[in-house]
Design a protein around this motif. Structure first.
Motif, short mmCIF file in Angstrom:
data_model
loop_
_atom_site.label_atom_id
_atom_site.label_comp_id
_atom_site.label_asym_id
_atom_site.label_seq_id
_atom_site.Cartn_x
_atom_site.Cartn_y
_atom_site.Cartn_z
N TRP A 171 -2.34 2.58 0.51
CA TRP A 171 -2.00 1.25 -0.03
C TRP A 171 -1.30 1.40 -1.36
CZ3 TRP A 171 -2.99 -1.56 -4.42
CH2 TRP A 171 -2.76 -2.93 -4.34
N PRO A 172 -0.29 0.53 -1.65
CA PRO A 172 0.33 -0.48 -0.77
C PRO A 172 1.57 0.10 -0.08
CG PRO A 172 1.09 -0.81 -3.00
CD PRO A 172 0.18 0.40 -3.05
N THR A 173 1.87 -0.40 1.09
CA THR A 173 3.05 0.04 1.82
C THR A 173 4.17 -0.97 1.80
OG1 THR A 173 2.20 -0.86 3.89
CG2 THR A 173 1.63 1.42 3.38
N ASP A 174 3.95 -2.12 1.17
CA ASP A 174 4.97 -3.17 1.15
C ASP A 174 5.77 -3.16 -0.15
OD1 ASP A 174 2.86 -3.96 -0.42
OD2 ASP A 174 2.90 -6.06 0.22
N ARG A 175 5.72 -2.04 -0.88
CA ARG A 175 6.47 -1.90 -2.11
C ARG A 175 7.23 -0.58 -2.08
NH1 ARG A 175 1.36 -3.67 -5.96
NH2 ARG A 175 0.82 -5.50 -4.72
N PRO A 176 8.37 -0.51 -2.79
CA PRO A 176 9.19 0.71 -2.71
C PRO A 176 8.48 1.96 -3.22
CG PRO A 176 10.44 -1.12 -3.67
CD PRO A 176 9.01 -1.58 -3.57
N PHE A 177 7.48 1.81 -4.10
CA PHE A 177 6.85 2.97 -4.72
C PHE A 177 5.51 3.32 -4.10
CE2 PHE A 177 6.25 -0.94 -7.12
CZ PHE A 177 4.88 -1.10 -7.09
N GLY A 178 5.14 2.68 -2.99
CA GLY A 178 3.83 2.96 -2.40
C GLY A 178 3.96 3.79 -1.13
N PRO A 179 2.83 4.12 -0.53
CA PRO A 179 1.46 3.91 -1.02
C PRO A 179 1.08 4.98 -2.05
CG PRO A 179 1.37 5.00 1.09
CD PRO A 179 2.82 4.73 0.82
N PHE A 180 0.15 4.62 -2.96
CA PHE A 180 -0.25 5.60 -3.96
C PHE A 180 -1.75 5.72 -4.15
CE2 PHE A 180 -0.90 2.00 -6.65
CZ PHE A 180 0.21 1.20 -6.54
N ILE A 181 -2.56 4.88 -3.51
CA ILE A 181 -4.01 5.09 -3.56
C ILE A 181 -4.58 5.03 -2.15
CG2 ILE A 181 -4.27 4.25 -5.92
CD1 ILE A 181 -5.31 1.62 -4.82
N GLY A 182 -5.65 5.77 -1.94
CA GLY A 182 -6.28 5.82 -0.61
C GLY A 182 -7.55 5.00 -0.58
N ILE A 183 -7.48 3.83 0.04
CA ILE A 183 -8.67 2.97 0.13
C ILE A 183 -9.11 2.75 1.56
CG2 ILE A 183 -8.22 1.79 -2.06
CD1 ILE A 183 -7.01 -0.51 -0.56
N ASP A 184 -8.32 3.15 2.54
CA ASP A 184 -8.71 3.07 3.95
C ASP A 184 -9.28 4.42 4.34
OD1 ASP A 184 -7.40 0.38 5.18
OD2 ASP A 184 -6.14 1.21 3.60
N ARG A 185 -10.56 4.43 4.70
CA ARG A 185 -11.26 5.69 4.89
C ARG A 185 -12.00 5.73 6.22
NH1 ARG A 185 -8.65 8.03 1.13
NH2 ARG A 185 -10.12 9.77 1.18
N VAL A 186 -12.25 6.92 6.70
CA VAL A 186 -13.09 7.15 7.87
C VAL A 186 -14.19 8.12 7.46
CG1 VAL A 186 -13.21 8.09 10.20
CG2 VAL A 186 -11.23 6.72 9.52
N LEU A 187 -15.45 7.73 7.68
CA LEU A 187 -16.59 8.56 7.33
C LEU A 187 -17.33 8.97 8.59
CD1 LEU A 187 -18.14 6.40 4.42
CD2 LEU A 187 -16.13 7.89 4.37
N ILE A 188 -18.11 10.03 8.46
CA ILE A 188 -18.92 10.49 9.57
C ILE A 188 -20.25 11.01 9.05
CG2 ILE A 188 -17.87 12.80 9.51
CD1 ILE A 188 -18.28 12.92 12.57
N ALA A 189 -21.30 10.75 9.80
CA ALA A 189 -22.61 11.35 9.55
C ALA A 189 -23.03 12.07 10.82
CB ALA A 189 -23.64 10.27 9.19
N GLY A 190 -23.46 13.31 10.68
CA GLY A 190 -23.85 14.08 11.85
C GLY A 190 -22.67 14.73 12.55
N GLY A 191 -21.68 15.15 11.78
CA GLY A 191 -20.53 15.78 12.39
C GLY A 191 -19.54 16.29 11.37
#
Length: 335
Positions: free
Chosen positions: A288-308
């Protein structure tokens, strides 16, 4: 005048004409170095800060970028021979590297188990392209899909694009205003829960995997910290409590509105949960963000796992939304 005297005069003239490392150029280097070290130190401080003060929370999103200035600061101090400042810069640089090390170093290899592909996508108030979501899910053989900002109209358009055929099982809470959330699965879902007390819809369901049996799936979306940093902090704290109370294998997809440099987000990972990007050492994976010429520059969409563990992770552009989708191939450990 003797030759020796002439040579000595020439050396004096050269020293006067050539600025020393402690002359004005040296002071420019020192000032630039201290500016960089202060910025890097601020980044380290923001990384470890637990404050809910909004300016600090927002600044922490860019903490890793501030820490980068530690390296030029160290070089400038060394070049200008400011050894005390160099030693301090070494300390700040070491602290910066230590804070980012888990995201830069892979956490070993995955043990034997059952592979599952999870896709996570925020579709920005229902404006994300349904066709692009379905194509990305199909091309990556996704088995679980979590969606945030799912509107009733978008759900209809997603099904028209083929989502219902790809994911015949679902537990959803669509809504306007960015509140809507959904869990979609190739395998049966049961025991769906929408958690109370959150501004946005946060969901949990149990997926019955044909090879692994019951697997808990979360779709999470804490409120952004903009104008609500204290609420954001409380919601992430509550999410940590909810995740900690969950037993068995768990898959989590979400827009956490937080980065690795936010202490409340890292508190989710202190127990048996791990960030897929952290496990693979791929750093921030900006989304995020992808709707600007200088993005994305931060990671806020994540996938977590427990037990793997994690085997692979990548991101995909979805037209119409300001978030990149994340696809992670995970491995659930044998029971």
């Amino acid at each position: 005048m003797s030759i020796d005297e002439l040579t000595q005069d020439q050396r004096v003239t050269e020293r006067i004409a050539r600025p020393s490392k402690r002359g004005w150029l040296g002071w420019v280097g020192v000032i630039a170095g201290w500016t960089g070290m202060v910025a890097a130190g601020a980044g380290v401080g923001l990384h470890y800060s637990t404050t809910a003060w909004e300016p600090a929370v927002l600044a922490a999103s860019f903490a890793s970028y501030l820490m980068v200035f530690a390296i030029p600061a160290l070089l400038l101090f060394a070049i200008t021979r400011r050894w005390v400042s160099t030693a301090l810069a070494v300390v700040v640089t070491t602290a910066a590297l230590w804070s980012q090390a888990p995201m830069l170093w892979p956490d070993g290899s995955a043990p034997p188990g059952t592979d599952v592909v999870v896709m996570q996508s925020n579709l920005m108030l229902g404006h994300g392209s349904p066709e692009a979501v379905v194509t990305a899910a199909r091309d990556n053989s996704a088995e679980v899909l979590t969606i945030e900002e799912l509107t009733p109209d978008l759900l209809i358009r997603l099904d028209a694009a083929g989502l219902a055929d790809l994911f015949p099982h679902r537990f959803t809470a669509p809504s306007g205003g960015g509140q809507g959330t959904g869990i979609f699965s190739r395998y049966p879902l049961r025991d769906g829960v929408k958690f109370d007390g959150f501004w946005l819809n946060n969901l949990r369901a149990t997926m019955i995997h044909p090879d692994r049996g019951p697997v808990t799936v979360f779709a999470l979306h804490p409120i952004p910290p903009l104008s609500n940093a204290d609420v954001w902090h409380r919601e992430l704290t509550r999410i940590a409590e909810i995740l900690e109370a969950q037993s068995g294998p768990v898959l989590v997809g979400g827009d956490f509105n937080a980065t690795w440099d936010h202490a409340p987000y890292r508190s989710l990972l202190t127990g048996r949960y791990a960030d897929a990007a952290e496990l693979l050492g791929v750093a921030a994976l900006p989304t995020w963000p992808t709707d600007r010429p200088f993005g994305p520059f931060i990671g806020i969409d994540r996938v977590l796992i427990a037990g793997g563990h994690a085997l692979e992770i990548n991101s995909h552009t979805i037209p119409g939304t300001d978030h990149r989708a994340v696809v992670a191939r995970l491995r659930l450990a044998e029971s």
